[in-house]
Design an enzyme around this catalytic site. Sequence first.
Site, PDB file in Angstrom:
ATOM      1  N   GLY A   9       0.767  -1.236   0.000  1.00 30.90           N
ATOM      2  CA  GLY A   9       0.000   0.000   0.000  1.00 30.90           C
ATOM      3  C   GLY A   9       0.792   1.276   0.000  1.00 30.90           C
ATOM      4  O   GLY A   9       0.205   2.365   0.008  1.00 30.90           O
ATOM      5  N   GLU A  60       4.044  -6.722   1.140  1.00 31.55           N
ATOM      6  CA  GLU A  60       3.557  -7.060  -0.197  1.00 31.55           C
ATOM      7  C   GLU A  60       3.426  -5.823  -1.093  1.00 31.55           C
ATOM      8  O   GLU A  60       2.324  -5.455  -1.511  1.00 31.55           O
ATOM      9  CB  GLU A  60       2.186  -7.744  -0.106  1.00 31.55           C
ATOM     10  CG  GLU A  60       2.175  -9.014   0.727  1.00 31.55           C
ATOM     11  CD  GLU A  60       0.759  -9.431   1.094  1.00 31.55           C
ATOM     12  OE1 GLU A  60       0.615 -10.526   1.650  1.00 31.55           O
ATOM     13  OE2 GLU A  60      -0.197  -8.666   0.826  1.00 31.55           O
ATOM     14  N   PRO A  61       4.511  -5.139  -1.403  1.00 26.48           N
ATOM     15  CA  PRO A  61       4.404  -3.983  -2.301  1.00 26.48           C
ATOM     16  C   PRO A  61       4.112  -4.414  -3.731  1.00 26.48           C
ATOM     17  O   PRO A  61       4.590  -5.445  -4.197  1.00 26.48           O
ATOM     18  CB  PRO A  61       5.789  -3.337  -2.197  1.00 26.48           C
ATOM     19  CG  PRO A  61       6.700  -4.489  -1.876  1.00 26.48           C
ATOM     20  CD  PRO A  61       5.897  -5.408  -0.994  1.00 26.48           C
ATOM     21  N   ARG A 115       2.307  -1.639  -6.338  1.00 21.58           N
ATOM     22  CA  ARG A 115       2.306  -0.354  -7.045  1.00 21.58           C
ATOM     23  C   ARG A 115       3.664   0.337  -6.962  1.00 21.58           C
ATOM     24  O   ARG A 115       4.174   0.860  -7.960  1.00 21.58           O
ATOM     25  CB  ARG A 115       1.228   0.542  -6.432  1.00 21.58           C
ATOM     26  CG  ARG A 115       1.051   1.882  -7.110  1.00 21.58           C
ATOM     27  CD  ARG A 115       0.242   2.826  -6.227  1.00 21.58           C
ATOM     28  NE  ARG A 115      -0.957   2.221  -5.709  1.00 21.58           N
ATOM     29  CZ  ARG A 115      -2.192   2.425  -6.172  1.00 21.58           C
ATOM     30  NH1 ARG A 115      -2.357   3.241  -7.191  1.00 21.58           N
ATOM     31  NH2 ARG A 115      -3.230   1.843  -5.617  1.00 21.58           N
ATOM     32  N   ARG A 166      -8.447   3.720 -14.191  1.00 18.65           N
ATOM     33  CA  ARG A 166      -8.353   4.367 -12.889  1.00 18.65           C
ATOM     34  C   ARG A 166      -8.905   5.798 -12.863  1.00 18.65           C
ATOM     35  O   ARG A 166      -9.560   6.169 -11.883  1.00 18.65           O
ATOM     36  CB  ARG A 166      -6.906   4.352 -12.383  1.00 18.65           C
ATOM     37  CG  ARG A 166      -6.383   2.945 -12.093  1.00 18.65           C
ATOM     38  CD  ARG A 166      -5.010   2.963 -11.447  1.00 18.65           C
ATOM     39  NE  ARG A 166      -5.084   3.484 -10.091  1.00 18.65           N
ATOM     40  CZ  ARG A 166      -4.660   4.663  -9.716  1.00 18.65           C
ATOM     41  NH1 ARG A 166      -4.127   5.503 -10.608  1.00 18.65           N
ATOM     42  NH2 ARG A 166      -4.769   5.053  -8.461  1.00 18.65           N
ATOM     43  N   TYR A 173     -11.633   5.755 -10.095  1.00 19.04           N
ATOM     44  CA  TYR A 173     -11.207   6.368  -8.837  1.00 19.04           C
ATOM     45  C   TYR A 173     -11.037   7.883  -8.922  1.00 19.04           C
ATOM     46  O   TYR A 173     -10.603   8.498  -7.952  1.00 19.04           O
ATOM     47  CB  TYR A 173      -9.844   5.800  -8.409  1.00 19.04           C
ATOM     48  CG  TYR A 173      -9.782   4.312  -8.238  1.00 19.04           C
ATOM     49  CD1 TYR A 173     -10.721   3.616  -7.480  1.00 19.04           C
ATOM     50  CD2 TYR A 173      -8.749   3.574  -8.820  1.00 19.04           C
ATOM     51  CE1 TYR A 173     -10.642   2.253  -7.318  1.00 19.04           C
ATOM     52  CE2 TYR A 173      -8.660   2.199  -8.650  1.00 19.04           C
ATOM     53  CZ  TYR A 173      -9.611   1.543  -7.897  1.00 19.04           C
ATOM     54  OH  TYR A 173      -9.525   0.189  -7.726  1.00 19.04           O
ATOM     55  N   CYS A 213     -17.141   5.162 -26.228  1.00 17.83           N
ATOM     56  CA  CYS A 213     -18.443   5.836 -26.236  1.00 17.83           C
ATOM     57  C   CYS A 213     -18.890   6.153 -24.816  1.00 17.83           C
ATOM     58  O   CYS A 213     -19.931   5.671 -24.339  1.00 17.83           O
ATOM     59  CB  CYS A 213     -19.476   4.967 -26.952  1.00 17.83           C
ATOM     60  SG  CYS A 213     -19.142   4.755 -28.703  1.00 17.83           S
ATOM     61  N   TYR A 239      -1.784  -1.456 -12.429  1.00 20.15           N
ATOM     62  CA  TYR A 239      -3.225  -1.492 -12.662  1.00 20.15           C
ATOM     63  C   TYR A 239      -3.654  -0.942 -14.009  1.00 20.15           C
ATOM     64  O   TYR A 239      -4.855  -0.868 -14.287  1.00 20.15           O
ATOM     65  CB  TYR A 239      -3.985  -0.779 -11.523  1.00 20.15           C
ATOM     66  CG  TYR A 239      -3.621  -1.341 -10.183  1.00 20.15           C
ATOM     67  CD1 TYR A 239      -4.080  -2.593  -9.792  1.00 20.15           C
ATOM     68  CD2 TYR A 239      -2.770  -0.658  -9.322  1.00 20.15           C
ATOM     69  CE1 TYR A 239      -3.720  -3.141  -8.574  1.00 20.15           C
ATOM     70  CE2 TYR A 239      -2.402  -1.195  -8.105  1.00 20.15           C
ATOM     71  CZ  TYR A 239      -2.881  -2.440  -7.735  1.00 20.15           C
ATOM     72  OH  TYR A 239      -2.514  -2.985  -6.538  1.00 20.15           O
TER      73      TYR A 239
END
Length: 474
Positions: free
Chosen positions: A282, A325-326, A328, A370, A374, A401, A431
């Site tokens: 994270g 657990e990286p 990104r 994204r 987001y 569209c 991602y």
Amino acid sequence: MAQAPHDMQADLGTLVAPEPDERPDLWPWTAVRGDDGVLRIAGVPLTDIARDFATPVFILDRADLRARAQVWAHAMAEEFWDGYGMNGGDAFYAGKAFLCADVIRTVMEAGMGIDTASLGELTLALRAGAPPSSVGLHGNNKLDAEIELALSAGNGEGIERIFIDSLGEVDQVGAIASRLGCVARVMIRVKTGVHAGGNEYISTGHEDQKFGVGAFDGQLDAVVNAIEAHPNLELRGLHSHIGSQIASTQGFVEAAGIVCDLLAKIKANIGRDLPEIDLGGGLGIAYTGKDPMPIPPIEAVRAIASVIREKCAALGVAIPRVSVEPGRSVVGPTTVTLYRVGAVKDAILGDDTKRRRYVAIDGGMADNIRPALYQAHYTATLANRRSQASLVRSRVVGKHCESGDVVVWDVDLPDDVRAGDLLVVPVTGAYGYSMASNYNMLTKPGVVAVEDGQAQWIMRPQTIDDLLALDVCL
């Protein structure tokens, strides 16, 4: 140097894409703009990529990926070194960020393990050569097939880490392990109550969400007791993941302290120390020049190590082996997406003194969902040339569209951007490809790896024939 924007909206400020030498954290480490104005990565001009491969295309700097993976692996090994009174530390790459065989082999060579969250990810990791002892399996609703593969991998050796996400999963994993005649090594994912993350959709440590076992409502006690009572399950430790795109160490430190408290509680219950904890991933990264510089991995790891050392000593529990657990922060900045510009047009905003330029590209929300999902912010810049034209507040949009088909909400681009130009969007390694779709039946772009002046496909682009091959009525 380009002039100031002539139509800038005062509340947004300047949104010029930083060059690689201005904000290197937004770009692969080898990115540089040459004297000819062309951006290069690993010595390869992006104009050559567009000519010889295709657009849109993801471009991954393999040396950059290897180095970022090494930073995490070395940070964990150093800060949790047994010479410091610790019990070792590991970094597992969160495959959901982006997974392919080349990435798996690169991060494994750099010293990382692999975390998976589906049958596809687990199968890929194993077929790409990841040893079962360096693979984990997540998921809040695991399929029997996922668990069976996890337990039978490596000629029955089984993977090292299956993360229990609910009480019902204890029976599910236990029954499959019993049928296969093995013992499943499991850890429990707990909800620590720590709220963190850049968006509610990616904040995963709080109570009201689908992941994990409640730590303070009796659920954890029930799961621990059920695992301990099952002859085919071995409880190895606890797991916590509080969210994604986290901008400070405070949440990680708080969660680590809570997990240590839970270790002490479980020890009092079962009469032994648990040997492992996993504190998830994270750690955030920057996406635009307005974002703050990200926290270095060593700073986050050191803060976690300090609190674990202090808490375990105070609680009288053995210091566990610690993993993270990286995803990104390993792969995100290693990759850019290269697009070709098509239509360019203006929208008048209220009166003739303000306008927004719409710059359409040959990709869109199907290769980067994204911004639509987001409201994530990216930046973009010309890849094929420099421009001295004045800047115009621009919105980079795709060809789908949907009016929400936006790749970059706002960026100041040169007024002379035209069809045929190349635009590059940095920080798309995490991602982008992994959440890509075939909306409007667009084909997924491929991924090119660049290193030492060479470029090669590591994920070929889809073709129309690939899409139509699934249609049984044709």
